[in-house]
Design a protein around this motif. Structure first.
Motif, PDB file in Angstrom:
ATOM      1  N   GLY A 142       0.788  -1.222   0.000  1.00 38.31           N
ATOM      2  CA  GLY A 142       0.000   0.000   0.000  1.00 38.31           C
ATOM      3  C   GLY A 142       0.817   1.266   0.000  1.00 38.31           C
ATOM      4  N   ILE A 143       2.155   1.152  -0.069  1.00 41.63           N
ATOM      5  CA  ILE A 143       3.012   2.348  -0.037  1.00 41.63           C
ATOM      6  C   ILE A 143       3.396   2.790  -1.445  1.00 41.63           C
ATOM      7  CG2 ILE A 143       5.159   3.316   0.851  1.00 41.63           C
ATOM      8  CD1 ILE A 143       3.084   2.628   2.973  1.00 41.63           C
ATOM      9  N   TYR A 144       3.671   1.843  -2.314  1.00 42.08           N
ATOM     10  CA  TYR A 144       4.117   2.161  -3.669  1.00 42.08           C
ATOM     11  C   TYR A 144       3.142   1.596  -4.710  1.00 42.08           C
ATOM     12  CZ  TYR A 144       8.597   3.219  -1.460  1.00 42.08           C
ATOM     13  OH  TYR A 144       9.578   3.743  -0.658  1.00 42.08           O
ATOM     14  N   GLU A 145       3.008   2.339  -5.786  1.00 45.78           N
ATOM     15  CA  GLU A 145       2.265   1.889  -6.956  1.00 45.78           C
ATOM     16  C   GLU A 145       3.260   1.755  -8.095  1.00 45.78           C
ATOM     17  OE1 GLU A 145      -0.567   4.286  -9.791  1.00 45.78           O
ATOM     18  OE2 GLU A 145      -1.688   3.672  -7.985  1.00 45.78           O
ATOM     19  N   VAL A 146       3.392   0.553  -8.660  1.00 42.57           N
ATOM     20  CA  VAL A 146       4.413   0.246  -9.660  1.00 42.57           C
ATOM     21  C   VAL A 146       3.753   0.039 -11.025  1.00 42.57           C
ATOM     22  CG1 VAL A 146       6.192  -1.397 -10.352  1.00 42.57           C
ATOM     23  CG2 VAL A 146       5.944  -0.767  -7.944  1.00 42.57           C
TER      24      VAL A 146
END
Length: 846
Positions: A142-146
C-alpha cells in the motif's frame, strides 16, 4: 542477471576462438571466453549422448550466468548429488530454488551450505531470508504503486537516470542490420545509452503520471562499439560519469587474462549535446572493474562498485571524495554494507540515503534493493530491504528518486515484463510520517530512542534530531510506541485520514525520564544504637507489585530495596529477641524526580540477655528507642521523663516547627521510651527489688517500656488521652504476634500497701481488657499490679522524696515475658517477685 553479470565481469576477449579437438574442450574454451550461450549449446549436446559430471557442473554454471533460473535449478539439482559436487553448488542450488519461489526447499540446501562453509555469511543470511519472506512481501504494502513504462524493448532496458526533461537508460535494443555487434555472454547486442523525453500529467493526483517520447541514442561521443551503460550526472547536468569497457580514444586494454574490464569515465558538457574529451577516473585499473557511478547531492562524493582486491566478496561498494578538485582514493563502505555476494547499482539520494542492489543480504531472491545511511559518527547503518512491490523474487535494481522522493524508476526482470530487464516507474501512494521523540521537560530531541511502528511491524531508532520517518498509506491509522533507557515509554497514534499525497504528517511523542526510586537505611539495636547484623528486612506495597526477596543485613546493618513509581510501602525489620522495627507510608506517589529515600529502623530489645556485661549501661530512661534526647526546640528531662520546651522550660505541648507533636510533655510518636531497668541485689533481704529465687545480680531481665497512661484519682478507667499510647501498643502486638506481654502498673510508696496493690492491678486489668477487645489473644497478655513493690529509685516508705521522684515510680510498663514461637517455646523470661520486702507505714493516714 545476464546483463548484470556481464557488467560485473564486463568481459571482452581480444583473441578469437580457435578449433578444439573435443566438444568438452570446445565448451570449456567458451566458458573461459565467457561465451556462455555457446557453451550451453555444446554442453547440452554432450549430455544428450552421456552422463558427464563436468558437463553438468559447467552447464548449471552457464545457465546461472545468463540468469536462466529454471534450467539452472534443474541442473544444479543434479550437480549437488554428484561426488564431484562442491559446497558452493549447494548455495547456488538454494539461490535458484529461492528465485523460483521454492524457499521451503531452498532452506535445507542453505542449511547444508552453512554447515560446510560456516565462514561465508551469504549462507546464513540467505537461510534467514526464507524466514523473512512473508514479512518482506508485505513490508511496503500500500506504499508504492508500480507500473511498467511503455518504452521497454524486447531486449534488456535498465538503470535509468534523470537528465534534463527526461531519462537516460541502458539498453541492448540496437538492431542495426548493417553492423551487428553481439556480446558472446548473452548473445545480444552491446549496451548503449539512450535518452527518452518525458512529461508529467495529472499532477493533481501527484507525481508519476508520465507520457514518454521515442527513445533515441544518447550521444555518439559517449556510446562506443562496446558496453556503455549506467550513467550519473551532476545536479546541473554539466558533468557525466558512465560505465564503459576499457576502451578510450580507439584503444582497448585488457587484464592479464585478456579480459576487457569495466571503467568509469568522466566528461563535461560543451553544450548542444556535445561532450568534451573523456577522462578515465584515477582509481580505474586494467586488472579489475569499476562501474555504476552515482554522485552525492553536493557532488563531493562519488559512489561506485568494484571487484578491486581487498573487498569482502564479489562486487563491493566504494566511495571517493573530492579533494582539491581531484577524486581521492576509494574507501570500501565496510562489512555492514558489503557481503560475500555482489553490492551494485548504488544511488545516492538527496535525503542522504544510499540505495543499492545486493544478492548477499536478506532478501526475496536474486538482487533486491536496499537503502542505508550514515550515523553521526559516519558509520553505515544496517541496510533495510525495501520489500515488495519494489522487490520481488526476481532481480530488482537500479532505483532512482525524484528530488521530492515521491516518485522514481527502477529496473527488474520480474514476470510480466516485455523483455529481459525492464524499466518500471513507481510513485508513493502514501504520505511521509515524521516522528519526533523528545524530552518533555527540556524539549530536547532524544537520539537513539526506539520507535515501534505497529502497522508495519518495524522497530526503528531516532536520529541525532530525535526523528525517524516512514511512509504510511492514506486513510489509515497506526499505533506508535516510543521508549528509551531511563525514560518512561509513551505511545501515540498516527492517522492519515483527510490527508493528501502532498501532505506530511508530523507526530510528536514526549518522554518523561523514569524516576528511579529506592529506599535504603540501617537497622540499629534500639538500646546500644549499634548496627545490627543478620536482621531480616521485608517490604510490602499497596500497588499489587511482586514482593522483593527479604534482605539480610551484614555487619553494617544496611538494607536496600528498589521502589516502583506511584506506590506506598511498609518496611519491616525483625530479629529474634527484638520487637520489629517498622516504617510505614513510604511513598513514591507524586514524586517526579529520581530519589533515594532513607529510613533507619530501630529494633527494641526484649531482654538484657541479648547483651554482654555493661553493654546496656548508660542508657537514658525515658528516651525514645531512637536514642534522641534533644531536638532543636525541646529536650528530655531525665527526672520527669517529660519533654520540655527550651524557651519556656515547661512541658512541651502542641506541634513544633520540626513537625514533632507533644501533649503535656509526652512526645506523640510511634516509639516507646525505655523505663528504668530494675537492679537486683539478692544479697540484701531488705531490697524490695531482690528475688531470692534468682541466681544473681547479673541475671538477664526483661526490658520494660513506658506507656504514657494517666488515670483519674483512685480510678482505673482508661481516659481519652491514653488512646494514642494504647493504639501504638496494639499495633506493636499485632506486628509481633510471637510475644507474651506483661502489662505492669506501678504506684509510688505513698498509701497503704494493699490499697496500692489493688489499684495497680485494676489499672493493669483495664489495659489488658482494652487490648483483648481489639483482637489480641488473651493468652498473650498478663496483667500485673505491682503497687509500690518495684520502685526505680530509693523512694520507699519513710524516705523523703520530691514529687518528681514519686512520679518516676508511678508508671505503666510493658515487657516481654514469654515467646510462643521462638526457640524456647512458651518459656517465661520474666516473673513476679513473690517475696517483696516492703517497709510498712504504720502511721500513714491511708
Amino acid at each position: 542477471m545476464r546483463i548484470l553479470s556481464s557488467l560485473l565481469v564486463l568481459c571482452f576477449l581480444s583473441t578469437g576462438a580457435f578449433a578444439q579437438t573435443g566438444k568438452l574442450k570446445q565448451a570449456q574454451q567458451k566458458m573461459d571466453n565467457l561465451d556462455y550461450m555457446g557453451a550451453i549449446e555444446l554442453y547440452n549436446n554432450i549430455l544428450e549422448k552421456g552422463d558427464v559430471a563436468e558437463a553438468k557442473i559447467n552447464l548449471s554454471e552457464a545457465y546461472r550466468k545468463v540468469n536462466d533460473t529454471q534450467n539452472a535449478e534443474f541442473w544444479y539439482g543434479q550437480v549437488v548429488r554428484l561426488p564431484e559436487s562442491q559446497p558452493i553448488h549447494k548455495l547456488y542450488y538454494g539461490m535458484m530454488l529461492q528465485r523460483n519461489g521454492k524457499c521451503d526447499i531452498a532452506r535445507e540446501w542453505y542449511r547444508q551450505y552453512v554447515e560446510l562453509a560456516p565462514d561465508d555469511q551469504r549462507g546464513q543470511l540467505l537461510l534467514r531470508a526464507c524466514d523473512y519472506e512473508d514479512e518482506l512481501m508485505t513490508k511496503s504494502d500500500g506504499i508504492y504503486e508500480v507500473n511498467e513504462v511503455d518504452f521497454n524493448s524486447h531486449s534488456d532496458d535498465f538503470s535509468p537516470q534523470f537528465y534534463k526533461g527526461g531519462i537516460v537508460f541502458s539498453s541492448e535494443r540496437d538492431t542495426n542490420p548493417i553492423v551487428r555487434r553481439m556480446h558472446t555472454w548473452t548473445g545480444n547486442p552491446f549496451l548503449d545509452l539512450y535518452y527518452v523525453d518525458m512529461r508529467e500529467t495529472g499532477l493533481e493526483d501527484g507525481c508519476g503520471n508520465y507520457v514518454f517520447g521515442r527513445p533515441e541514442k544518447f550521444s555518439n561521443e559517449i556510446n562506443s562499439k562496446y558496453h556503455d551503460a549506467v550513467v550519473a550526472f551532476s545536479r546541473n547536468g554539466e558533468e557525466i560519469f558512465f560505465t564503459r569497457n576499457n576502451y578510450l580514444d580507439g584503444k582497448k586494454d585488457y587484464d592479464d587474462e585478456g579480459i576487457m574490464r569495466l571503467k568509469v569515465f568522466y566528461g563535461r558538457s560543451e553544450g548542444e549535446g556535445k561532450w568534451g574529451d573523456l577522462q578515465s577516473l584515477p582509481f580505474n585499473s586494467n586488472e579489475y572493474s569499476v562501474a555504476h557511478p552515482t554522485l552525492s547531492a553536493d557532488g563531493e562524493k562519488l559512489y561506485f562498485t568494484s571487484d578491486m582486491p581487498g573487498g569482502f566478496g564479489g562486487m563491493d561498494l566504494y566511495v571517493s571524495e573530492k579533494e582539491s578538485g581531484r577524486w581521492g582514493p576509494p574507501i570500501n563502505l565496510g562489512p555492514e554494507v558489503n557481503t560475500e555476494g555482489h553490492e551494485i547499482f548504488p544511488h545516492a539520494d538527496t535525503d542522504g540515503k544510499l540505495y543499492f542492489a545486493s544478492d548477499g543480504h536478506i532478501g526475496l531472491g536474486g538482487l533486491d534493493i536496499y537503502y542505508t545511511s550514515q550515523d553521526e559518527e559516519g558509520t553505515w547503518k544496517t541496510p533495510e530491504n525495501m520489500g515488495a512491490p519494489i522487490n520481488t523474487l526476481s532481480d530488482d535494481f537500479g532505483i532512482i528518486f525524484n528530488v521530492e522522493g515521491t516518485c522514481g524508476f527502477f529496473s527488474s526482470d520480474r514476470e510480466g515484463g516485455v523483455g529481459g530487464d525492464d524499466i518500471y516507474s513507481f510513485k508513493k501512494v502514501a504520505v511521509p510520517v515524521e516522528v519526533l521523540v523528545y524530552d518533555e521537560k527540556t524539549d530536547l530531541p532524544i537520539e537513539g530512542a526506539t520507535v515501534v511502528i505497529a502497522c508495519k511491524g518495524d522497530t526503528v531508532l531516532t536520529d541525532a534530531n530525535g526523528k525517524t520517518t516512514f511512509d504510511m498509506k492514506l486513510n489509515d491509522c497506526c499505533d506508535l510506541a516510543a521508549s528509551m533507557e531511563t525514560y518512561q515509554p509513551n505511545t501515540s497514534e498516527a492517522c492519515t485520514n483527510e490527508l493528501t499525497l502532498a501532505d506530511k504528517l508530523e507526530i510528536k511523542i514526549p518522554l518523561n525520564r523514569s524516576a528511579e526510586f529506592e529506599i535504603e537505611g540501617i537497622v540499629f539495636d534500639g538500646l546500644t544504637k549499634l548496627p545490627m547484623e543478620s536482621a531480616t528486612v521485608t517490604i510490602e506495597n499497596d500497588c499489587g507489585q511482586a514482593l522483593a526477596d527479604p534482605f539480610i543485613t551484614s555487619t553494617s546493618g544496611r538494607y536496600y530495596f528498589k521502589l516502583d513509581k506511584d506506590c506506598c510501602y511498609k518496611v519491616k525489620a525483625t530479629q529474634e529477641g527484638y520487637f520489629a522495627g517498622i516504617v510505614e507510608d513510604v511513598c513514591t506517589r507524586g514524586l517526579e524526580e529520581s530519589e533515594t529515600l532513607v529510613e533507619n529502623l530501630f529494633l527494641k530489645p526484649t531482654t538484657t540477655a541479648l547483651y554482654t556485661d555493661g553493654e546496656v549501661e548508660g542508657t537514658t530512661p525515658g528516651a525514645p528507642i531512637s536514642g534522641v534526647t534533644e531536638t532543636e526546640y525541646t529536650y528530655l528531662d531525665p527526672a520527669t521523663k517529660l519533654w520540655m520546651d527550651k524557651d519556656t522550660r515547661l512541658p512541651a505541648d502542641g506541634k513544633y516547627d520540626d513537625d514533632k507533636m507533644y501533649e503535656k510533655g509526652i512526645l506523640i510518636s510511634d516509639d516507646f521510651p525505655i523505663s528504668d531497668i530494675p537492679k537486683k541485689n539478692p544479697s540484701d533481704p531488705n531490697d524490695p527489688n531482690s528475688d531470692p529465687g534468682d541466681n544473681g545480680p547479673d541475671d538477664p531481665v526483661a526490658i520494660p517500656y513506658l506507656l504514657h497512661i494517666y488515670y483519674d484519682f483512685d480510678q482505673a478507667n482508661l481516659r481519652a488521652d491514653a488512646m494514642p499510647e494504647l493504639e501504638k501498643l496494639l499495633n506493636l502486638l499485632l506486628e509481633n504476634k510471637q510475644y507474651i506481654i506483661e502489662i505492669g502498673s506501678h504506684t509510688d510508696a505513698r498509701g497503704s500497701y494493699h490499697y496500692n496493690n489493688r489499684l495497680s492491678q485494676r489499672r493493669a486489668n483495664s489495659v489488658v481488657k482494652w487490648l483483648v477487645q481489639r483482637g489480641i489473644d488473651r493468652d498473650r497478655l498478663v496483667a500485673r499490679g505491682y503497687g509500690e513493690t518495684v520502685n526505680v529509685n530509693d523512694c520507699v516508705n519513710n524516705v523523703p522524696c520530691s514529687e518528681g521522684q514519686h512520679q518516676q515510680n508511678r508508671r505503666t510498663e510493658f515487657k516481654v515475658i514469654g515467646c510462643r514461637n521462638c526457640d524456647k517455646s512458651n518459656e517465661i523470661i520474666s516473673k513476679a517477685n513473690p517475696n517483696v520486702k516492703v517497709d510498712r507505714c504504720k502511721s500513714c493516714p491511708f
